[in-house]
Motif scaffolding. Structure first.
Motif, mmCIF file in Angstrom:
data_model
loop_
_atom_site.group_PDB
_atom_site.id
_atom_site.type_symbol
_atom_site.label_atom_id
_atom_site.label_comp_id
_atom_site.label_asym_id
_atom_site.label_seq_id
_atom_site.Cartn_x
_atom_site.Cartn_y
_atom_site.Cartn_z
ATOM 1 N N ARG A 442 76.328 120.890 127.886
ATOM 2 C CA ARG A 442 76.217 119.707 128.757
ATOM 3 C C ARG A 442 74.938 119.768 129.595
ATOM 4 O O ARG A 442 74.274 118.751 129.808
ATOM 5 C CB ARG A 442 77.442 119.593 129.657
ATOM 6 N N LEU A 443 74.597 120.932 130.099
ATOM 7 C CA LEU A 443 73.358 121.068 130.864
ATOM 8 C C LEU A 443 72.146 120.824 129.969
ATOM 9 O O LEU A 443 71.168 120.206 130.393
ATOM 10 C CB LEU A 443 73.280 122.465 131.487
ATOM 11 N N TRP A 444 72.198 121.318 128.752
ATOM 12 C CA TRP A 444 71.093 121.106 127.812
ATOM 13 C C TRP A 444 70.869 119.616 127.577
ATOM 14 O O TRP A 444 69.733 119.134 127.579
ATOM 15 C CB TRP A 444 71.410 121.810 126.484
ATOM 16 N N GLU A 445 71.954 118.872 127.408
ATOM 17 C CA GLU A 445 71.862 117.442 127.100
ATOM 18 C C GLU A 445 71.783 116.568 128.349
ATOM 19 O O GLU A 445 71.490 115.374 128.253
ATOM 20 C CB GLU A 445 73.072 117.030 126.258
ATOM 21 N N GLY A 446 72.083 117.144 129.528
ATOM 22 C CA GLY A 446 72.079 116.353 130.760
ATOM 23 C C GLY A 446 73.234 115.383 130.837
ATOM 24 O O GLY A 446 73.099 114.279 131.392
ATOM 25 N N ASP A 447 74.398 115.762 130.312
ATOM 26 C CA ASP A 447 75.559 114.879 130.227
ATOM 27 C C ASP A 447 76.799 115.552 130.827
ATOM 28 O O ASP A 447 77.285 116.546 130.293
ATOM 29 C CB ASP A 447 75.822 114.520 128.764
ATOM 30 N N ILE A 473 82.711 125.186 135.461
ATOM 31 C CA ILE A 473 83.736 125.384 134.440
ATOM 32 C C ILE A 473 85.110 124.985 134.973
ATOM 33 O O ILE A 473 85.886 124.311 134.288
ATOM 34 C CB ILE A 473 83.736 126.854 133.963
ATOM 35 N N GLU A 474 85.407 125.418 136.206
ATOM 36 C CA GLU A 474 86.716 125.099 136.785
ATOM 37 C C GLU A 474 86.934 123.592 136.875
ATOM 38 O O GLU A 474 88.020 123.081 136.557
ATOM 39 C CB GLU A 474 86.820 125.737 138.182
ATOM 40 N N ILE A 475 85.899 122.858 137.265
ATOM 41 C CA ILE A 475 86.017 121.400 137.381
ATOM 42 C C ILE A 475 86.196 120.772 136.008
ATOM 43 O O ILE A 475 87.080 119.928 135.804
ATOM 44 C CB ILE A 475 84.772 120.819 138.082
ATOM 45 N N ALA A 476 85.378 121.177 135.039
ATOM 46 C CA ALA A 476 85.482 120.611 133.694
ATOM 47 C C ALA A 476 86.833 120.914 133.065
ATOM 48 O O ALA A 476 87.426 120.063 132.387
ATOM 49 C CB ALA A 476 84.352 121.159 132.819
ATOM 50 N N GLY A 481 88.826 115.427 129.609
ATOM 51 C CA GLY A 481 87.820 114.647 128.896
ATOM 52 C C GLY A 481 87.450 113.317 129.503
ATOM 53 O O GLY A 481 86.694 112.564 128.892
ATOM 54 N N ASP A 482 87.966 112.982 130.694
ATOM 55 C CA ASP A 482 87.649 111.685 131.305
ATOM 56 C C ASP A 482 86.263 111.750 131.941
ATOM 57 O O ASP A 482 86.081 112.424 132.970
ATOM 58 C CB ASP A 482 88.690 111.324 132.363
ATOM 59 N N PRO A 483 85.257 111.057 131.382
ATOM 60 C CA PRO A 483 83.884 111.184 131.910
ATOM 61 C C PRO A 483 83.729 110.654 133.324
ATOM 62 O O PRO A 483 82.968 111.219 134.123
ATOM 63 C CB PRO A 483 83.045 110.383 130.904
ATOM 64 N N GLU A 484 84.440 109.562 133.658
ATOM 65 C CA GLU A 484 84.309 108.999 135.005
ATOM 66 C C GLU A 484 84.922 109.928 136.050
ATOM 67 O O GLU A 484 84.358 110.130 137.126
ATOM 68 C CB GLU A 484 84.960 107.614 135.062
ATOM 69 N N GLU A 485 86.088 110.506 135.738
ATOM 70 C CA GLU A 485 86.715 111.437 136.675
ATOM 71 C C GLU A 485 85.870 112.690 136.838
ATOM 72 O O GLU A 485 85.761 113.243 137.936
ATOM 73 C CB GLU A 485 88.122 111.794 136.205
ATOM 74 N N LEU A 486 85.280 113.160 135.732
ATOM 75 C CA LEU A 486 84.421 114.345 135.807
ATOM 76 C C LEU A 486 83.219 114.071 136.697
ATOM 77 O O LEU A 486 82.875 114.882 137.563
ATOM 78 C CB LEU A 486 83.974 114.751 134.408
ATOM 79 N N ALA A 487 82.568 112.920 136.501
ATOM 80 C CA ALA A 487 81.402 112.570 137.318
ATOM 81 C C ALA A 487 81.782 112.469 138.794
ATOM 82 O O ALA A 487 81.051 112.953 139.672
ATOM 83 C CB ALA A 487 80.790 111.267 136.826
ATOM 84 N N ALA A 488 82.941 111.842 139.075
ATOM 85 C CA ALA A 488 83.380 111.692 140.466
ATOM 86 C C ALA A 488 83.685 113.045 141.099
ATOM 87 O O ALA A 488 83.328 113.301 142.257
ATOM 88 C CB ALA A 488 84.613 110.791 140.523
ATOM 89 N N ALA A 489 84.336 113.950 140.348
ATOM 90 C CA ALA A 489 84.659 115.273 140.881
ATOM 91 C C ALA A 489 83.396 116.079 141.160
ATOM 92 O O ALA A 489 83.295 116.784 142.163
ATOM 93 C CB ALA A 489 85.565 116.016 139.904
ATOM 94 N N LEU A 490 82.417 115.961 140.282
ATOM 95 C CA LEU A 490 81.151 116.667 140.494
ATOM 96 C C LEU A 490 80.395 116.115 141.693
ATOM 97 O O LEU A 490 79.777 116.857 142.463
ATOM 98 C CB LEU A 490 80.292 116.572 139.231
#
Length: 500
Positions: A442-447, A473-476, A481-490
């Motif tokens: 994910r870091l490599w791709e910026g996603d 890792i803990e957050i992911a 797999g929900d991209p919006e929830e992942l972005a919000a948590a980050l």
């Protein structure tokens, strides 16, 4: 804060028109636009919180505020405010005579003032209140919004004028005497599509957006007014959107440029070709598929801002780029019919920027990384990815237990796992290694982009690299797999929890 806002709402009882009330409440709730709060979305925490507080107040002022919020708020705020307002009216709470007319507007004409460069559109949408059949329109007004295409097509300014005729007359007069301006009427459906797209580009910025000081005060008003414009049976594309360029079409355009009179003086055809590719890619990916649009601001932004951050240039390309850009300006201006004064101003801006380019563009080899290593880290030439990829794969040179790291490719899946094993000294649980591989990929791709942003915040606080990776890792793992929830948590991570 809610108490102060409800107290301030008493001024609504003194206004004479629903327009004044709508503008007042739009200004009030604009106080939190673009801000972030811990523990949730700002519109939910503050906007819906204000609705709940006003509903409990049970005063004429709070009822009037709720009626305005039912029109100006988000969908959730509007539904809650409407329900609370109806309950208060049924209980007999008084309200001003104009309160029932909030938002009861009809659109009239829509217009756009456009500069010949295509840098920005000033869109004017006119409205009036129509209350009862047979009554003349009242309180005619214009919503004016400025869309800036050098800032991702976002709205950067908005205001409201009650001097509609004077405003339109002035816009027509300015265009009539200036070949660099165009003023025309557009369909309301086009205006809605254009402005909704522009407001979406401005929505919920991660950092304070480059908008006018007054934009937040008119944001809710503008959002509500656009809903009064007809969407049309088939939603029209915004005026600035053009058909995507395929790779073949981009290559054909580059070939046409290199064969043109404008490019005949370029001495290094190979470097010129690669530079032209970057110019075309920028126009397609950053300027709504408009590689032939040129302007002083666009050229300066490309040469001094985007290129130094985004693209790894060879030495030959660094030397050729300013001259290729000037040739491209001549080629594109001829193709698009840019007036002569626009061509001259754009070339002047390019030549002025040329003197600043060597300072703005720092060859990545000056960072202490040799070119073969850079080519492994940046096989796509995306210079903006360098820092996050170095963070993900810090061991790429030397030997480890007989393994020559210089020959491992972090873009290759098998080599990537080997590099991560070496990063952990070879002793790591395979399931945990798989999560490290997930984060590294994910870091490599910026996603998503929020992943690297969160990592940088934690690193800036002085946390160890491996601790930061374990938080990610803990957050992911927790979000799934929900991209919006992942972005919000980050986005919500401000420090490393004690239990990590």
């Amino acid at each position: 804060m809610f108490k102060e806002m409800v107290q301030a709402a008493r001024e609504l009882l003194a206004v004479r028109t629903p327009l004044d009330a709508e503008l007042m409440v739009s200004d009030m709730i604009g106080a939190w636009w673009g801000r972030r709060v811990r523990g949730g979305d700002v519109e939910q925490v503050l906007g819906e919180g204000l609705v709940d507080y006003a509903a409990k107040a049970g005063t004429p002022a709070s009822l009037t505020l709720l009626m305005c919020l039912a029109y100006l708020g988000t969908a959730r705020q509007g539904a809650k405010a409407e329900g609370a307002a109806l309950a208060m009216m049924e209980s007999g709470v008084a309200r001003p005579g104009w309160a029932d007319r909030v938002g009861a507007v009809k659109p009239a004409g829509c217009y756009v003032s456009r500069d010949a460069y295509g840098d920005q559109d000033t869109v004017i949408c006119t409205f009036s209140y129509r209350w009862n059949d047979g009554e003349p329109p009242a309180d005619r007004h214009a919503l004016v919004m400025v869309v800036d295409y050098n800032m991702s097509g976002m709205t950067r300014d908005a205001w409201v004028s009650s001097q509609v005729d004077k405003l339109l007359e002035q816009a027509r007069a300015e265009a009539a005497g200036n070949p660099m301006l165009l003023f025309e009427e557009i369909q309301p459906e086009q205006a809605r599509a254009l402005l909704e797209s522009a407001m979406k580009a401005t929505k919920e910025p991660k950092t304070p957006p480059p908008v006018s000081d007054s934009y937040s005060a008119y944001h809710a008003f503008a959002r509500a007014r656009l809903k009064a414009l007809p969407p049309g049976r088939k939603r029209p594309a915004p005026l600035h959107i053009e058909a995507p360029y395929s790779r073949e079409r981009r290559a054909m355009l580059a070939a046409e440029f290199l064969a043109s009179d404008a490019a005949e003086h370029l001495s290094d055809p190979s470097a010129a070709s690669r530079c032209a590719d970057h110019i075309i890619d920028y126009g397609c990916e950053q300027d709504f598929n408009r590689p032939l649009r040129v302007s002083p601001t666009k050229c300066e932004t490309f040469l001094l801002d985007w290129l130094p951050r985004k693209v790894m240039l060879s030495v030959a390309e660094q030397e050729a780029m300013p001259h290729v850009l000037a040739a491209w300006v001549r080629f594109a201006a001829h193709r698009t019919g840019l007036p002569e004064q626009g061509l001259k101003a754009t070339l002047d801006a390019v030549w002025e920027a040329i003197g600043k380019f060597p300072e703005a563009y720092r060859d990545p080899t000056s960072f202490g990384l040799d070119r073969p290593l850079l080519e492994r880290l940046l096989p796509d030439g995306d210079l903006s990815a360098l820092a996050r990829r170095v963070f993900a794969f810090p061991f790429l040179q030397g030997t480890h237990n007989g393994v020559d790291l210089d020959h491992l490719n972090p873009a290759d899946e098998a080599d990537r796992r080997t590099l991560l094993e070496i990063d952990h000294g070879g002793a790591i649980d395979q399931e945990h290694l798989a999560w490290h591989e997930e984060i590294a990929t994910r870091l490599w791709e910026g996603d998503p982009p929020q992943l690297w942003e969160a990592a940088q915040r934690l690193l800036d606080l002085g946390h160890d690299r491996h601790d930061v990776l374990h938080v990610l890792i803990e957050i992911a793992e927790r979000i799934g797999g929900d991209p919006e929830e992942l972005a919000a948590a980050l986005d919500d991570i401000a420090d490393i929890p004690d239990e990590i």
